[in-house]
Design an enzyme around this catalytic site. Sequence first.
Site, mmCIF file in Angstrom:
data_model
loop_
_atom_site.group_PDB
_atom_site.id
_atom_site.type_symbol
_atom_site.label_atom_id
_atom_site.label_comp_id
_atom_site.label_asym_id
_atom_site.label_seq_id
_atom_site.Cartn_x
_atom_site.Cartn_y
_atom_site.Cartn_z
ATOM 1 N N LYS A 77 0.826 -1.209 0.000
ATOM 2 C CA LYS A 77 0.000 0.000 0.000
ATOM 3 C C LYS A 77 0.861 1.260 0.000
ATOM 4 C CE LYS A 77 -3.957 1.890 2.605
ATOM 5 N NZ LYS A 77 -4.827 1.648 3.786
ATOM 6 N N SER A 152 -9.558 1.863 3.126
ATOM 7 C CA SER A 152 -8.629 2.586 2.269
ATOM 8 C C SER A 152 -7.646 1.678 1.517
ATOM 9 C CB SER A 152 -7.850 3.599 3.112
ATOM 10 O OG SER A 152 -7.065 2.951 4.110
ATOM 11 N N SER A 176 -10.352 -0.592 7.068
ATOM 12 C CA SER A 176 -9.677 -0.368 5.780
ATOM 13 C C SER A 176 -9.022 -1.595 5.167
ATOM 14 C CB SER A 176 -8.629 0.738 5.931
ATOM 15 O OG SER A 176 -9.245 1.973 6.141
#
Length: 462
Positions: A77, A152, A176
């Site tokens: 990420k 996210s 997330s």
Amino acid sequence: MNNLTATEIAGGVRRGTFTAAAVVDASLARIGAVNPQVNAVTVVLAEQAREAAAALDARIAAGQDPGPLAGVPISVKENIDLTWSATTSGLPFAAGNVPAANATFVDKLLAAGAIPVARGNMPDIGLRWDTDNDLFGRTVNPWDDTRVPGGSSGGDAVAVATGMVAAGLGNDYGGSLRLPAHAAGITALRTSAGRVAAPSRSVEPLPLSIQHMAVNGPLARSVADLDLLFGVMHGADDVDPLSVTVEHPSGYAGPRRVAVTVDPAGWGVDPQTASAVRAAAAALAAAGWDVEEVEPPSVDRCATLWRQLSSTENAPMLLTPGIFPGPLSAGTVQYFKDNIVDVELLDTSAAYQGAWAERFVHAAAWRAFHARYPIVLGPVTTQPMPLIGFDLSGPAATTALWKAHRLLVTANFLGLPAVAVPTGVTGRRPLGVQVIARLHGEHIALAAARDLEDAFPPIRPF
């Protein structure tokens, strides 16, 4: 090869069935074919990945142990430090922010043979339950391009679901990891607070709620892969003061009792979601778990305090000019402004301290509840994934999303481990549930998740 799990890839590379180079090439080819459709991957690390694969194959040829994750292609990420590219958090002004060192858990995975091949997209600073930013643009839900992919860690979830990588690394402050995994039809592990060290080795002043409620964890296509990855990446480092090292048992032989909550706090649930939870409960019962519909303690209050604390701490950072060295996206600012309209901010020292003190009361109640019911089974979100733009349609929408995600954020508020597991698909909508265990009970959650996985066939968007 892109349909193989991380466990299968590592086993094949270790046995010499195929090379790490072949695995990386297949992953890069899949990224080239699929990513233009979904925009899940932000940066392709082709050169570094091929060099790492060649080095791993050379170690195997020399008779050396390549590690338990030999040749497994992963995504990382955009807010997790990897020296191979910038850590941007989706912010245009951070496009040149190449870290000086990897996150500790990234180094552990590299040492175990994992090979980063790409970065995963996210909303800027990870604030929205969607994946869009001004630097890389929008990630597309591979099941339904009219609906959000969750956030996210949306880019990493879509990259895993579409076979671009075998596993992804993300984080979870308000669902997330679990929410985008649910939207993509894959698995994810939200780890206990402190079990995996921080995503950066730099010491930065962060809001207290982020330090206590945000964790790092894996996304994958199987529960066995989550267990394999977590077994490598967990443990404290010398920088993160909240990180801990706790033994991770292999398997679970304790009491097999499950508390099922179909409609947490009684705030309403979509009928298909309710059916998915009950189907999962039946599957656990068939696997030998004692299952009972019973509400866990104070989900309404835990979710409310999560929202108050996160909003109170982020408000000065997001709404005060000059805090960030560059602008946030208009969507992120609009979402946050709408979100706090319905929130009673903790704007006095007594109120703020009282909220954190109350957290211990609820944590004690959940500890006692988990002593009776080692697993809490419930929805990931009580509503279908929303249409694109819903979260920017006003304060009522942000409140509706928070209510739908109340069981997600309860686990964050209490620092508890949870696994999201797919249970099927209806039309073009993945269905799934989450199982929540006691603090440091990842092995318990993973055991229940394995039994659920065995009861439902895997699903793929394409």
